[in-house]
Design a protein around this motif. Structure first.
Motif, PDB file in Angstrom:
ATOM      1  N   PRO A  39       0.819  -1.197  -0.088  1.00 21.74           N
ATOM      2  CA  PRO A  39      -0.035  -0.098  -0.228  1.00 21.74           C
ATOM      3  C   PRO A  39       0.772   1.133   0.111  1.00 21.74           C
ATOM      4  O   PRO A  39       1.911   1.214   0.825  1.00 21.74           O
ATOM      5  CB  PRO A  39      -0.950  -0.152   1.379  1.00 21.74           C
ATOM      6  N   PHE A  40       0.331   2.178  -0.780  1.00 25.61           N
ATOM      7  CA  PHE A  40       1.179   3.429  -0.892  1.00 25.61           C
ATOM      8  C   PHE A  40       0.623   4.473   0.047  1.00 25.61           C
ATOM      9  O   PHE A  40      -0.462   4.834   0.281  1.00 25.61           O
ATOM     10  CB  PHE A  40       0.915   4.151  -2.339  1.00 25.61           C
TER      11      PHE A  40
ATOM     12  N   ALA B 176      -4.517  12.655   9.323  1.00 29.04           N
ATOM     13  CA  ALA B 176      -4.378  11.479   8.211  1.00 29.04           C
ATOM     14  C   ALA B 176      -3.563  10.261   8.668  1.00 29.04           C
ATOM     15  O   ALA B 176      -3.926   9.355   7.767  1.00 29.04           O
ATOM     16  CB  ALA B 176      -3.681  12.266   6.827  1.00 29.04           C
ATOM     17  N   LYS B 177      -2.657  10.395   9.235  1.00 25.74           N
ATOM     18  CA  LYS B 177      -1.880   9.378   9.808  1.00 25.74           C
ATOM     19  C   LYS B 177      -0.681   9.045   8.912  1.00 25.74           C
ATOM     20  O   LYS B 177      -0.828   9.058   7.585  1.00 25.74           O
ATOM     21  CB  LYS B 177      -2.575   7.950  10.216  1.00 25.74           C
ATOM     22  N   VAL B 178       0.120   8.424   9.421  1.00 28.50           N
ATOM     23  CA  VAL B 178       1.658   8.284   8.590  1.00 28.50           C
ATOM     24  C   VAL B 178       1.047   7.009   7.569  1.00 28.50           C
ATOM     25  O   VAL B 178       1.690   7.150   6.379  1.00 28.50           O
ATOM     26  CB  VAL B 178       2.586   8.033   9.399  1.00 28.50           C
ATOM     27  N   THR B 179       0.427   6.153   8.149  1.00 24.82           N
ATOM     28  CA  THR B 179       0.135   4.956   7.456  1.00 24.82           C
ATOM     29  C   THR B 179      -1.251   5.226   6.449  1.00 24.82           C
ATOM     30  O   THR B 179      -1.625   4.124   5.566  1.00 24.82           O
ATOM     31  CB  THR B 179      -0.322   3.816   8.327  1.00 24.82           C
ATOM     32  N   GLY B 180      -1.746   6.356   6.406  1.00 25.40           N
ATOM     33  CA  GLY B 180      -3.017   6.648   5.574  1.00 25.40           C
ATOM     34  C   GLY B 180      -2.570   6.727   4.342  1.00 25.40           C
ATOM     35  O   GLY B 180      -1.351   6.991   3.689  1.00 25.40           O
ATOM     36  N   ALA B 181      -3.739   6.710   3.348  1.00 31.85           N
ATOM     37  CA  ALA B 181      -3.704   6.954   1.850  1.00 31.85           C
ATOM     38  C   ALA B 181      -3.329   8.203   1.495  1.00 31.85           C
ATOM     39  O   ALA B 181      -3.732   8.996   2.270  1.00 31.85           O
ATOM     40  CB  ALA B 181      -4.948   6.155   1.123  1.00 31.85           C
ATOM     41  N   VAL B 182      -2.704   8.246   0.329  1.00 34.99           N
ATOM     42  CA  VAL B 182      -2.563   9.792  -0.263  1.00 34.99           C
ATOM     43  C   VAL B 182      -3.518  10.277  -1.029  1.00 34.99           C
ATOM     44  O   VAL B 182      -3.878   9.700  -1.920  1.00 34.99           O
ATOM     45  CB  VAL B 182      -1.071   9.722  -1.001  1.00 34.99           C
ATOM     46  N   SER B 183      -4.244  11.090  -0.543  1.00 33.64           N
ATOM     47  CA  SER B 183      -5.275  11.829  -1.348  1.00 33.64           C
ATOM     48  C   SER B 183      -4.639  12.789  -2.385  1.00 33.64           C
ATOM     49  O   SER B 183      -3.569  13.401  -2.455  1.00 33.64           O
ATOM     50  CB  SER B 183      -6.264  12.630  -0.276  1.00 33.64           C
ATOM     51  N   ALA B 184      -5.766  12.985  -3.287  1.00 39.35           N
ATOM     52  CA  ALA B 184      -5.260  13.825  -4.352  1.00 39.35           C
ATOM     53  C   ALA B 184      -4.797  15.267  -3.905  1.00 39.35           C
ATOM     54  O   ALA B 184      -3.748  15.977  -4.335  1.00 39.35           O
ATOM     55  CB  ALA B 184      -6.227  14.084  -5.526  1.00 39.35           C
ATOM     56  N   ASP B 185      -5.678  15.725  -3.139  1.00 40.66           N
ATOM     57  CA  ASP B 185      -5.227  17.152  -2.466  1.00 40.66           C
ATOM     58  C   ASP B 185      -3.982  17.112  -1.803  1.00 40.66           C
ATOM     59  O   ASP B 185      -3.058  18.008  -1.976  1.00 40.66           O
ATOM     60  CB  ASP B 185      -6.354  17.574  -1.272  1.00 40.66           C
ATOM     61  N   LEU B 186      -3.802  16.175  -0.891  1.00 39.23           N
ATOM     62  CA  LEU B 186      -2.257  16.063  -0.442  1.00 39.23           C
ATOM     63  C   LEU B 186      -1.192  16.052  -1.318  1.00 39.23           C
ATOM     64  O   LEU B 186      -0.092  16.327  -1.128  1.00 39.23           O
ATOM     65  CB  LEU B 186      -2.275  14.811   0.720  1.00 39.23           C
ATOM     66  N   ALA B 187      -1.360  14.981  -2.358  1.00 44.58           N
ATOM     67  CA  ALA B 187      -0.353  14.661  -3.484  1.00 44.58           C
ATOM     68  C   ALA B 187       0.049  16.145  -3.927  1.00 44.58           C
ATOM     69  O   ALA B 187       1.011  16.259  -4.330  1.00 44.58           O
ATOM     70  CB  ALA B 187      -1.070  13.882  -4.330  1.00 44.58           C
ATOM     71  N   TYR B 188      -1.115  17.101  -4.204  1.00 46.63           N
ATOM     72  CA  TYR B 188      -0.723  18.246  -4.943  1.00 46.63           C
ATOM     73  C   TYR B 188      -0.141  19.092  -4.029  1.00 46.63           C
ATOM     74  O   TYR B 188       0.878  19.746  -4.542  1.00 46.63           O
ATOM     75  CB  TYR B 188      -2.207  18.981  -5.267  1.00 46.63           C
ATOM     76  N   GLN B 189      -0.226  19.049  -2.775  1.00 52.57           N
ATOM     77  CA  GLN B 189       0.410  20.080  -1.765  1.00 52.57           C
ATOM     78  C   GLN B 189       2.023  19.406  -1.790  1.00 52.57           C
ATOM     79  O   GLN B 189       2.631  20.533  -1.749  1.00 52.57           O
ATOM     80  CB  GLN B 189      -0.111  19.753  -0.340  1.00 52.57           C
ATOM     81  N   PHE B 190       2.003  18.147  -1.695  1.00 51.01           N
ATOM     82  CA  PHE B 190       3.636  17.622  -1.640  1.00 51.01           C
ATOM     83  C   PHE B 190       3.972  18.069  -2.976  1.00 51.01           C
ATOM     84  O   PHE B 190       5.450  18.659  -2.993  1.00 51.01           O
ATOM     85  CB  PHE B 190       3.442  16.112  -1.664  1.00 51.01           C
ATOM     86  N   LEU B 191       3.591  18.093  -4.181  1.00 52.33           N
ATOM     87  CA  LEU B 191       4.138  18.494  -5.577  1.00 52.33           C
ATOM     88  C   LEU B 191       4.292  20.048  -5.312  1.00 52.33           C
ATOM     89  O   LEU B 191       5.313  20.379  -6.201  1.00 52.33           O
ATOM     90  CB  LEU B 191       3.221  18.047  -6.636  1.00 52.33           C
ATOM     91  N   GLY B 192       3.412  20.812  -4.988  1.00 48.45           N
ATOM     92  CA  GLY B 192       3.545  22.054  -4.833  1.00 48.45           C
ATOM     93  C   GLY B 192       4.877  22.596  -4.036  1.00 48.45           C
ATOM     94  O   GLY B 192       5.423  23.304  -4.138  1.00 48.45           O
ATOM     95  N   LYS B 193       4.887  21.935  -2.625  1.00 53.26           N
ATOM     96  CA  LYS B 193       6.093  22.086  -2.195  1.00 53.26           C
ATOM     97  C   LYS B 193       7.225  21.883  -2.843  1.00 53.26           C
ATOM     98  O   LYS B 193       8.370  22.660  -2.465  1.00 53.26           O
ATOM     99  CB  LYS B 193       6.278  21.274  -0.879  1.00 53.26           C
TER     100      LYS B 193
END
Length: 442
Positions: free
Chosen positions: A104-105, A174-191
């Motif tokens: 799981p990612f 969200a927890k470290v083991t949680g799934a990556v949502s699109a919103d969070l992925a966009y945030q990471f990419l933006g950073k």
């Protein structure tokens, strides 16, 4: 077409029919009972994440939705890294990212990749157990050596929190083991784009106290721009009367703002810029502000007399006795909070920064007969004109023209260099400047 003598009476920018330049896994969850994060923090995070989402989609064409898979995130991260010159192939975080296979990612895994992509790997390695625990405690994550988190994973999470890749509140929810949502992925990419200098580029906001000093400093640090072979080409076009002038800018100052929320305003007077920002603040309008150095060039006729040269205004005499004048100017780009706020800009300019008579009062210092501001997206009461743009590396020359004159401007450049690449596009400009293009002085 406006006469040559009147060109000098206008500002260098408004005085030319041609040119303005615009031109980023194992994890241990905390306590089983999740404490809701403060509402304000989550609202602020949501607003920032929405900005990242819009930016990544507009600038890189990356589309994500729902829960993001490892393959999708790796592909998106790889696309970003390929466009960021500071990230070499050997350092690319996306390289080998799929090694985890069918596991799981998780958010923890995504953070590990983003820490590397944002060039924070060495910083994370400096974190002592004490610093790691202090950071993870904010997100209610328990860390013990030999537990669910490796020392490296814990350091990466800690540095991600401390540097703002993800807030403690977000990670707690969200927890470290949680799934990556699109919103969070966009945030990471933006950073990643932000840390590499490829995100929005601006001095500050209208509402912050230090904006006036920052603006003044930016003006005094700017100077007349020189652009080598590109400038030689457009100077030749000036000499041959193929164009009446041009503006030159450095793409390194491009704000990368959302076009739907942005207006760009050109001028040559620092005090005017300071007063304009003060005007917006007094009217309750906030916006991001970027200062973009600009140089305007136009023909100075010999019959106007001997030109006075300064650091901000220089001339070079040409074969027929006339001169090419180069004047230091600027563009201010404003990214407003909403389209409605953007629409409030024009009424203020027409009331307080548009000169209608020689003895006009109640105007900002240095107000022009034809103020110049424009939008890449449609606005009511803004006519449409064409930008004819040439690029060479980081330098950009733009030539603004009426739509039916664009072909003539392009032909003029092609006459000098048949291989030169010219980008043309239509955009929206204020009515007074449009009137100037029609040949009206006031």
């Amino acid at each position: 077409m406006i006469t040559s003598k009147k060109l000098l009476q206008l500002s260098a920018s408004a005085a030319i029919l041609a040119a303005i330049v615009l031109p980023q896994g194992a994890g241990a969850a905390g306590p089983s009972t999740t404490v809701p994060a403060p509402a304000l923090t989550l609202v602020q995070s949501a607003k920032a994440t929405n900005e990242y989402s819009t930016y990544i989609q507009q600038q890189y064409g990356i589309q994500l939705s729902g829960t993001v898979s490892r393959e999708q995130f790796a592909s998106a991260l790889s696309k970003l890294e390929a466009s960021i010159s500071s990230i070499s192939e050997k350092d690319a975080a996306a390289k080998g990212f799929l090694a985890a296979g069918a596991a799981p990612f998780t958010i923890g895994e995504a953070i590990s990749a983003v820490v590397k992509a944002a060039d924070l790997k060495e910083l994370a390695a400096t974190y002592s157990d004490e610093k790691v625990n202090a950071a993870l405690k904010k997100a209610e994550i328990a860390y013990e050596k030999g537990g669910g988190l490796s020392a490296q994973n814990a350091q990466e999470l800690a540095v991600a929190i401390d540097t703002g890749l993800i807030s403690a509140a977000q990670l707690k929810a969200a927890k470290v083991t949680g799934a990556v949502s699109a919103d969070l992925a966009y945030q990471f990419l933006g950073k990643v784009t932000e840390f590499s200098g490829h995100y929005k580029n601006y001095l500050g906001t209208v509402g912050e106290e230090g904006i006036y000093g920052k603006l003044a400093q930016a003006w005094y640090e700017s100077q007349i721009i020189k652009a080598g072979e590109l400038q030689e080409l457009v100077d030749t076009a000036l000499k041959q009367n193929l164009i009446t002038g041009y503006n030159l800018k450095d793409a390194a100052f491009d704000p990368h703002f959302d076009p739907a929320l942005t207006i760009t305003y050109g001028h040559s007077d620092l005090i005017h810029a300071i007063q304009l920002i003060g005007l917006l603040k007094s009217e309750g309008i906030d916006a991001k502000v970027q200062f973009e150095p600009k140089t305007s060039a136009f023909i100075y006729l010999k019959e106007w007399g001997e030109p006075v040269q300064t650091d901000d205004y220089q001339v070079v005499q040409i074969e027929n006795g006339n001169y090419i004048a180069y004047a230091k100017e600027y563009d201010l780009s404003f990214e407003f909070a909403s389209v409605d706020e953007k629409k409030r800009f024009q009424p203020l300019i027409l009331k307080y920064a548009k000169k209608d008579s020689e003895d006009a009062v109640g105007l900002l210092k240095g107000s022009w007969w034809q103020p110049l501001y424009h939008s890449r997206t449609e606005l009511a009461d803004y006519p449409v004109i064409t930008n004819n743009l040439l690029k060479d590396g980081r330098y950009i020359v733009q030539s603004f023209s009426l739509n039916d004159q664009s072909a003539k401007v392009v032909q003029g450049f092609k006459k000098l260099d048949s291989q030169v690449e010219i980008e043309t596009y239509q955009f929206w400009v204020d009515q007074p400047f449009y009137n100037y293009l029609l040949g009206e002085y006031k």
